[in-house]
Design a protein around this motif. Structure first.
Motif, PDB file in Angstrom:
ATOM      1  N   MET A   5       0.851  -1.175  -0.116  1.00 52.65           N
ATOM      2  CA  MET A   5      -0.121  -0.106   0.119  1.00 52.65           C
ATOM      3  C   MET A   5       0.874   1.250  -0.032  1.00 52.65           C
ATOM      4  O   MET A   5       0.578   2.101  -0.707  1.00 52.65           O
ATOM      5  CB  MET A   5      -1.072   0.076   1.099  1.00 52.65           C
ATOM      6  CG  MET A   5      -2.005  -0.911   1.102  1.00 52.65           C
ATOM      7  SD  MET A   5      -2.813  -0.983  -0.390  1.00 52.65           S
ATOM      8  CE  MET A   5      -3.865   0.416  -0.382  1.00 52.65           C
ATOM      9  N   LEU A   6       1.969   1.309   0.486  1.00 51.95           N
ATOM     10  CA  LEU A   6       2.939   2.271   0.704  1.00 51.95           C
ATOM     11  C   LEU A   6       3.605   2.429  -0.775  1.00 51.95           C
ATOM     12  O   LEU A   6       3.611   3.737  -1.124  1.00 51.95           O
ATOM     13  CB  LEU A   6       4.066   1.914   1.595  1.00 51.95           C
ATOM     14  CG  LEU A   6       5.188   3.096   1.779  1.00 51.95           C
ATOM     15  CD1 LEU A   6       4.619   4.611   2.142  1.00 51.95           C
ATOM     16  CD2 LEU A   6       6.234   2.808   2.632  1.00 51.95           C
ATOM     17  N   GLY A   7       3.801   1.588  -1.358  1.00 56.92           N
ATOM     18  CA  GLY A   7       4.289   1.584  -2.790  1.00 56.92           C
ATOM     19  C   GLY A   7       3.288   2.214  -3.642  1.00 56.92           C
ATOM     20  O   GLY A   7       3.586   2.990  -4.380  1.00 56.92           O
ATOM     21  N   VAL A   8       2.403   1.617  -3.666  1.00 54.36           N
ATOM     22  CA  VAL A   8       1.070   2.094  -4.295  1.00 54.36           C
ATOM     23  C   VAL A   8       0.666   3.689  -4.160  1.00 54.36           C
ATOM     24  O   VAL A   8       0.726   4.616  -4.951  1.00 54.36           O
ATOM     25  CB  VAL A   8      -0.310   1.411  -4.059  1.00 54.36           C
ATOM     26  CG1 VAL A   8      -1.528   2.002  -4.787  1.00 54.36           C
ATOM     27  CG2 VAL A   8      -0.079  -0.085  -4.847  1.00 54.36           C
ATOM     28  N   GLY A   9       0.647   4.085  -2.881  1.00 52.55           N
ATOM     29  CA  GLY A   9       0.664   5.342  -2.483  1.00 52.55           C
ATOM     30  C   GLY A   9       1.767   6.345  -3.172  1.00 52.55           C
ATOM     31  O   GLY A   9       1.531   7.524  -3.557  1.00 52.55           O
ATOM     32  N   THR A  10       3.002   5.802  -2.917  1.00 50.89           N
ATOM     33  CA  THR A  10       4.253   6.616  -3.474  1.00 50.89           C
ATOM     34  C   THR A  10       4.058   6.771  -4.936  1.00 50.89           C
ATOM     35  O   THR A  10       4.248   7.836  -5.633  1.00 50.89           O
ATOM     36  CB  THR A  10       5.268   5.807  -3.058  1.00 50.89           C
ATOM     37  OG1 THR A  10       5.444   5.937  -1.855  1.00 50.89           O
ATOM     38  CG2 THR A  10       6.602   6.686  -3.404  1.00 50.89           C
ATOM     39  N   THR A  11       3.522   5.713  -5.720  1.00 51.07           N
ATOM     40  CA  THR A  11       3.547   5.669  -7.181  1.00 51.07           C
ATOM     41  C   THR A  11       2.411   6.736  -7.516  1.00 51.07           C
ATOM     42  O   THR A  11       2.537   7.377  -8.558  1.00 51.07           O
ATOM     43  CB  THR A  11       3.254   4.007  -7.574  1.00 51.07           C
ATOM     44  OG1 THR A  11       4.292   3.422  -7.232  1.00 51.07           O
ATOM     45  CG2 THR A  11       2.916   4.211  -9.202  1.00 51.07           C
ATOM     46  N   THR A  12       1.230   6.681  -6.857  1.00 53.47           N
ATOM     47  CA  THR A  12       0.276   7.693  -7.281  1.00 53.47           C
ATOM     48  C   THR A  12       0.934   9.193  -6.953  1.00 53.47           C
ATOM     49  O   THR A  12       0.371   9.805  -8.041  1.00 53.47           O
ATOM     50  CB  THR A  12      -0.974   7.326  -6.257  1.00 53.47           C
ATOM     51  OG1 THR A  12      -1.460   6.021  -6.461  1.00 53.47           O
ATOM     52  CG2 THR A  12      -1.955   8.326  -6.416  1.00 53.47           C
ATOM     53  N   LEU A  13       1.599   9.450  -6.179  1.00 51.97           N
ATOM     54  CA  LEU A  13       2.023  10.727  -5.442  1.00 51.97           C
ATOM     55  C   LEU A  13       2.975  11.078  -6.898  1.00 51.97           C
ATOM     56  O   LEU A  13       2.911  12.276  -7.034  1.00 51.97           O
ATOM     57  CB  LEU A  13       2.797  10.918  -4.225  1.00 51.97           C
ATOM     58  CG  LEU A  13       1.824  10.640  -3.092  1.00 51.97           C
ATOM     59  CD1 LEU A  13       2.402  10.661  -1.569  1.00 51.97           C
ATOM     60  CD2 LEU A  13       0.832  12.017  -3.143  1.00 51.97           C
ATOM     61  N   LYS A  24       6.849   2.746 -16.656  1.00 51.27           N
ATOM     62  CA  LYS A  24       8.226   2.208 -15.900  1.00 51.27           C
ATOM     63  C   LYS A  24       8.171   2.265 -14.410  1.00 51.27           C
ATOM     64  O   LYS A  24       8.091   1.454 -13.809  1.00 51.27           O
ATOM     65  CB  LYS A  24       9.165   3.542 -16.275  1.00 51.27           C
ATOM     66  CG  LYS A  24       9.935   3.352 -17.611  1.00 51.27           C
ATOM     67  CD  LYS A  24      10.626   4.235 -17.982  1.00 51.27           C
ATOM     68  CE  LYS A  24      11.437   4.166 -19.280  1.00 51.27           C
ATOM     69  NZ  LYS A  24      12.401   5.113 -19.622  1.00 51.27           N
ATOM     70  N   LEU A  25       6.977   3.462 -14.190  1.00 53.46           N
ATOM     71  CA  LEU A  25       6.726   3.385 -12.755  1.00 53.46           C
ATOM     72  C   LEU A  25       6.088   1.869 -12.102  1.00 53.46           C
ATOM     73  O   LEU A  25       6.367   1.295 -11.232  1.00 53.46           O
ATOM     74  CB  LEU A  25       5.966   4.593 -12.201  1.00 53.46           C
ATOM     75  CG  LEU A  25       6.550   5.779 -12.174  1.00 53.46           C
ATOM     76  CD1 LEU A  25       5.489   7.003 -11.620  1.00 53.46           C
ATOM     77  CD2 LEU A  25       7.494   5.664 -10.602  1.00 53.46           C
ATOM     78  N   LYS A  26       5.028   1.634 -13.241  1.00 53.24           N
ATOM     79  CA  LYS A  26       4.267   0.387 -12.712  1.00 53.24           C
ATOM     80  C   LYS A  26       4.976  -0.817 -12.878  1.00 53.24           C
ATOM     81  O   LYS A  26       5.079  -1.716 -11.990  1.00 53.24           O
ATOM     82  CB  LYS A  26       3.222   0.219 -13.763  1.00 53.24           C
ATOM     83  CG  LYS A  26       1.971   1.120 -13.437  1.00 53.24           C
ATOM     84  CD  LYS A  26       0.707   1.271 -14.740  1.00 53.24           C
ATOM     85  CE  LYS A  26      -0.060   2.299 -14.449  1.00 53.24           C
ATOM     86  NZ  LYS A  26      -1.192   2.346 -15.469  1.00 53.24           N
ATOM     87  N   SER A  27       5.990  -0.715 -13.829  1.00 50.93           N
ATOM     88  CA  SER A  27       7.046  -1.918 -13.866  1.00 50.93           C
ATOM     89  C   SER A  27       7.898  -2.119 -12.504  1.00 50.93           C
ATOM     90  O   SER A  27       7.839  -3.171 -12.020  1.00 50.93           O
ATOM     91  CB  SER A  27       7.846  -1.770 -15.001  1.00 50.93           C
ATOM     92  OG  SER A  27       8.989  -2.787 -15.203  1.00 50.93           O
TER      93      SER A  27
END
Length: 70
Positions: free
Chosen positions: A12-20, A53-56
């Motif tokens: 969840m932290l990774g998803v939140g960071t990616t979203t930001l 690239k972020l999603k990867s």
């Protein structure tokens, strides 16, 4: 605390960071288009490439975390 709970929190932290990061990239892209430094099509291409690239990288991170927890 069990491993699944920690893994869930990390993901969840990774998803939140990616979203930001994605949101900030959109802001910068919009500003570059507004300033005339990029045309809208160039901005879209850059954004699509960076988001892919972020999603990867996020997927790689998730896989590494799962392997480490095992």
């Amino acid at each position: 605390m069990d491993n699944n709970h920690w893994l869930t929190q990390l993901l969840m932290l990774g998803v939140g960071t990616t979203t930001l990061v994605a949101d900030k990239l959109r802001e910068v892209s919009d500003e570059l288009v507004k300033d005339g430094k990029l045309n809208p099509e160039q901005a879209k291409e850059v954004m699509d490439d960076l988001l892919q690239k972020l999603k990867s990288e996020q997927g790689n991170f998730e896989g590494q975390m799962q392997r480490q927890l095992r």
